[in-house]
Design a protein around this motif. Sequence first.
Motif, PDB file in Angstrom:
ATOM      1  N   ALA A  53      37.974  41.120  31.572  1.00 38.38           N
ATOM      2  CA  ALA A  53      38.783  40.166  32.331  1.00 38.38           C
ATOM      3  C   ALA A  53      40.112  40.820  32.678  1.00 38.38           C
ATOM      4  N   SER A  55      40.412  38.348  37.809  1.00 38.43           N
ATOM      5  CA  SER A  55      39.331  37.478  37.366  1.00 38.43           C
ATOM      6  C   SER A  55      39.611  36.048  37.815  1.00 38.43           C
ATOM      7  N   TYR A  68      39.549  31.934  37.275  1.00 39.36           N
ATOM      8  CA  TYR A  68      39.670  30.918  36.232  1.00 39.36           C
ATOM      9  C   TYR A  68      39.724  29.523  36.839  1.00 39.36           C
ATOM     10  N   ARG A  69      39.135  28.570  36.144  1.00 37.93           N
ATOM     11  CA  ARG A  69      39.234  27.161  36.524  1.00 37.93           C
ATOM     12  C   ARG A  69      40.629  26.699  36.083  1.00 37.93           C
ATOM     13  N   THR A 113      34.932  33.826  35.386  1.00 35.33           N
ATOM     14  CA  THR A 113      34.793  33.734  33.939  1.00 35.33           C
ATOM     15  C   THR A 113      33.822  32.612  33.579  1.00 35.33           C
ATOM     16  N   ASN A 129      33.333  29.272  31.216  1.00 33.50           N
ATOM     17  CA  ASN A 129      34.139  28.281  30.505  1.00 33.50           C
ATOM     18  C   ASN A 129      33.372  27.813  29.270  1.00 33.50           C
ATOM     19  N   VAL A 142      39.973  26.815  41.632  1.00 36.16           N
ATOM     20  CA  VAL A 142      39.745  28.041  40.864  1.00 36.16           C
ATOM     21  C   VAL A 142      40.677  29.091  41.450  1.00 36.16           C
ATOM     22  N   SER A 179      42.953  33.135  40.532  1.00 32.75           N
ATOM     23  CA  SER A 179      43.104  34.326  39.699  1.00 32.75           C
ATOM     24  C   SER A 179      44.532  34.390  39.178  1.00 32.75           C
ATOM     25  N   THR A 181      44.876  27.045  30.508  1.00 35.21           N
ATOM     26  CA  THR A 181      45.776  27.831  31.355  1.00 35.21           C
ATOM     27  C   THR A 181      47.170  27.219  31.405  1.00 35.21           C
ATOM     28  N   PHE A 212      46.047  32.723  31.132  1.00 30.98           N
ATOM     29  CA  PHE A 212      44.730  32.409  31.671  1.00 30.98           C
ATOM     30  C   PHE A 212      43.655  32.697  30.626  1.00 30.98           C
ATOM     31  N   THR A 213      42.881  31.670  30.321  1.00 32.53           N
ATOM     32  CA  THR A 213      41.750  31.756  29.423  1.00 32.53           C
ATOM     33  C   THR A 213      40.865  30.570  29.755  1.00 32.53           C
ATOM     34  N   GLN A 214      39.715  30.390  29.065  1.00 33.11           N
ATOM     35  CA  GLN A 214      38.816  29.290  29.421  1.00 33.11           C
ATOM     36  C   GLN A 214      38.177  28.689  28.181  1.00 33.11           C
TER      37      GLN A 214
END
Length: 445
Positions: free
Chosen positions: A99, A103, A105-106, A290, A292, A325, A327, A398, A413-415
């Motif tokens: 990542a 990348s 991310y939602r 990514t 989730n 969504v 980046s 996020t 940013f992560t999910q």
Amino acid sequence: MAYREFEEINLSRRSLLRGSAVLGAGAAIAGLPTGSGLLARTSAQARNLRAQFPTVAGLVDRYVDARKVANMVAIMGWGQDAPATIAKGNLAIGQNQPAGIDSLYRIYSMSKPITGMATMILIDEGKLGLDQPLAEILPAYANMQVQKTYDGSITDVVAAERPITIRHLLTHTAGIGYNIVQKGPIKDAYNQRGIIGGQVSKLPIAQALLGDYDAAPSLAAFADRLAELPLVYQPGTKWSYSNSIDLLGRVIEVASGESFASFLQTRIFEPTGMTSTWFRVPASEVGRLTTNYGVMNGTLIPLDPARMSIFLDQPPFPAGGGGLVSSPRDYDRFLRMLLGYGAIDGKRAMSERAVRLGTSDILPEGVSTAGTYAAGSGYGAGGRVSDGSYGWAGAAGTVGAVNFKAGLRAGLFTQYMPSEAYPAQSEFTAAVLADVGSMAMNKAG
């Protein structure tokens, strides 16, 4: 399919999506020293980024190494300087693709500040008024009713004491409810009419857990159906997290004469250089998306695998409150545009006046955020405002915020869902504060 809650695993639509507001997160970045010289600019210095941001790096390492998350990307920048990133982990557990800044991310409720700024553009151009009655744009809202008892009967109602305004919509003070917040008959009515708080997954198991409802087929239908239901509070009296930002998508369509998605594309994304922000991820870009995860008893369960993602399908309507969504690079450009008071790379997406107003406290007089998700702060156009900061967080972990006093922008940013499963959002804010404070002390010394 009937709605079901599974308290033992804490995976309901309410618990998952509600996390988008619990922290209000990055807007707490305040009181920081100024000066772009604190961030590395050369490639050689960039390799030393972990040494410059040890607390942020430690946070990223701790979460990924413990497999609390599949990946984490922290992105920081001063003023109009290029961003610095610390990234670790892969797009999904068991994959080898790392990542990074590009990348996807939602971002869920981090969509709200974008919709808020789109609204501010129209206010600045005179196509909307901050205190203009909503009914002048959407006549269905001319004679709203209000529940006598919060979350009580939807037929035991009284007339609204004042009209809903655009200010009310921007600041969650219109009295509108949210299916991820409300309980009882009003929540059921929202679900049955497709007034949904956000998309999560199309996997059968996830739909069984979260409830399977058909969302309203368009923003126009969404707005019309919402107008048929009573408000949960009198307009202009209380901050209450709501569908009001989604409703602004329809307001933008009517006021601008073009679709909401098109307006965002031409008026914000293109002039800001945001090339990776969509309501629907193009099939060609799925390799950047990514996965989730849901956190269940400390274990990560895939909720929305990238190649089966619900965000690869055309949504029923573009949800300005939680449907985008993006980046880390793209959202950082949005924040950089705000720090430039509407300008970025020599292009102007918004007027300075629109940015200054939208990122200021525009709560109606007498309304407090005490005891709410936004406690301890004011509220601007779709984002929390506190001591020079403006920003909001997302339901999948996020964070995105700017601090005008310090000239700082920061994002995480992560999910994972629900976002309150871990304190990552608040820990990120604290980590940035700690590292920037250390930089300033070292520079002064």
